[in-house]
Design a protein around this motif. Structure first.
Motif, PDB file in Angstrom:
ATOM      1  N   ARG A   8       0.920  -1.285  -0.099  1.00  0.00           N
ATOM      2  CA  ARG A   8      -0.150   0.099   0.053  1.00  0.00           C
ATOM      3  C   ARG A   8       0.859   1.152  -0.042  1.00  0.00           C
ATOM      4  NH1 ARG A   8      -5.248  -1.727   2.010  1.00  0.00           N
ATOM      5  NH2 ARG A   8      -5.279  -3.367   3.125  1.00  0.00           N
ATOM      6  N   SER A   9       0.409   2.208  -0.644  1.00  0.00           N
ATOM      7  CA  SER A   9       1.114   3.364  -0.802  1.00  0.00           C
ATOM      8  C   SER A   9       2.618   3.387  -0.840  1.00  0.00           C
ATOM      9  CB  SER A   9       0.652   4.380   0.509  1.00  0.00           C
ATOM     10  OG  SER A   9      -0.722   4.536   0.347  1.00  0.00           O
ATOM     11  N   ALA A  56      -3.666   3.521  -1.969  1.00  0.00           N
ATOM     12  CA  ALA A  56      -4.100   3.032  -0.508  1.00  0.00           C
ATOM     13  C   ALA A  56      -4.372   1.522  -0.698  1.00  0.00           C
ATOM     14  CB  ALA A  56      -4.851   4.027   0.236  1.00  0.00           C
TER      15      ALA A  56
END
Length: 252
Positions: A136-137, A164
């Protein structure tokens, strides 16, 4: 039966992504993902310093059931996803751009940088190799396409990030066009020997796995960022249609 158990195949969307270059250091926005006009990005198309934001190509994965219906999006919440992307710029080693290559008038057509022959022509290809990203991210130097070399000069071609949910975000270059040779004036918008730009084409693979299952690989493609000119011209044509007094704005 759980929702995930009804998934029989998965597909990446879009199958072809289009990114646009920009000279902003870090500002960007995701490109259109729907077949109708979308609002301008927050803050407009330029950053606070007046530099042009890059348009990113975002990729997501969806699971389908046996009736080819979307079950749900596959994200870091329900799958382990790894993206591998490979882009390159081979324009300087390709043919001169005089006319479209799929018509008889294109033959014969010379190569660009004809003074480079044999293995030396490999120096005209900017190929940083593949990059992989997951989670994520994520972002950082390790996900940048910045190791490709044109005649001894490093060229930045873009980078990878994730959102995200673990979806892929591809950012193109920053619109740089240059030459490593002094006093090498550009004589043409497309065929100037000894020059390079930051436009790229390429493909990506993603690997999806779930506990107890086998990894699955799928591929997609990137279009060169300047391919988005067709979208821009379509927008201009639509605007002309709406504002011209001699063209109807709607049926009836």
């Amino acid at each position: 039966m759980t929702t995930m158990n009804t998934i029989v195949r998965a597909a990446m969307h879009p199958s072809i992504g289009i990114a646009r270059v920009g000279d902003s250091t870090d500002a960007f926005f995701n490109g259109p993902e729907l077949p109708y006009p979308t609002p301008a990005p927050e803050g407009g198309y330029k950053d606070t310093s007046g530099f042009l934001k890059r348009q990113a190509a975002r990729y997501r994965i969806f699971g389908y059931d046996s009736h080819n219906r979307v079950v749900e999006e596959l994200t870091c919440d329900n799958a382990e996803i790894e993206w591998t992307v490979h882009v390159a710029n081979k324009k300087a080693a390709w043919y001169c751009f005089n006319v479209a290559l799929d018509i008889p008038e294109a033959v014969p057509v010379p190569r660009r940088n004809a003074n480079f022959a044999g293995p030396a022509r490999n120096r005209l290809t900017i190929d940083p190799g593949p990059r992989s990203i997951s989670g994520r991210s994520k972002q950082g130097n390790g996900y940048q396409f910045d190791t490709g070399i044109f005649l001894g000069q490093n060229v930045y071609l873009g980078e990878l990030r994730t959102d995200a949910d673990g979806g892929l975000i591809f950012l193109g270059g920053r619109g740089v066009s240059a030459t490593p040779f002094p006093n090498n004036t550009a004589i043409d918008f497309a065929n100037s020997d000894g020059w390079y730009d930051a436009m790229v084409g390429g493909s990506n693979l993603w690997k999806k796995s779930r506990s107890g299952s086998t990894s699955i690989l799928f591929s997609s493609s990137f279009a060169r960022p300047n391919g988005s000119i067709m979208v821009f011209m379509f927008s201009l044509a639509g605007e002309r249609r709406m504002t011209s007094c001699d063209l109807p704005t709607s049926k009836g």
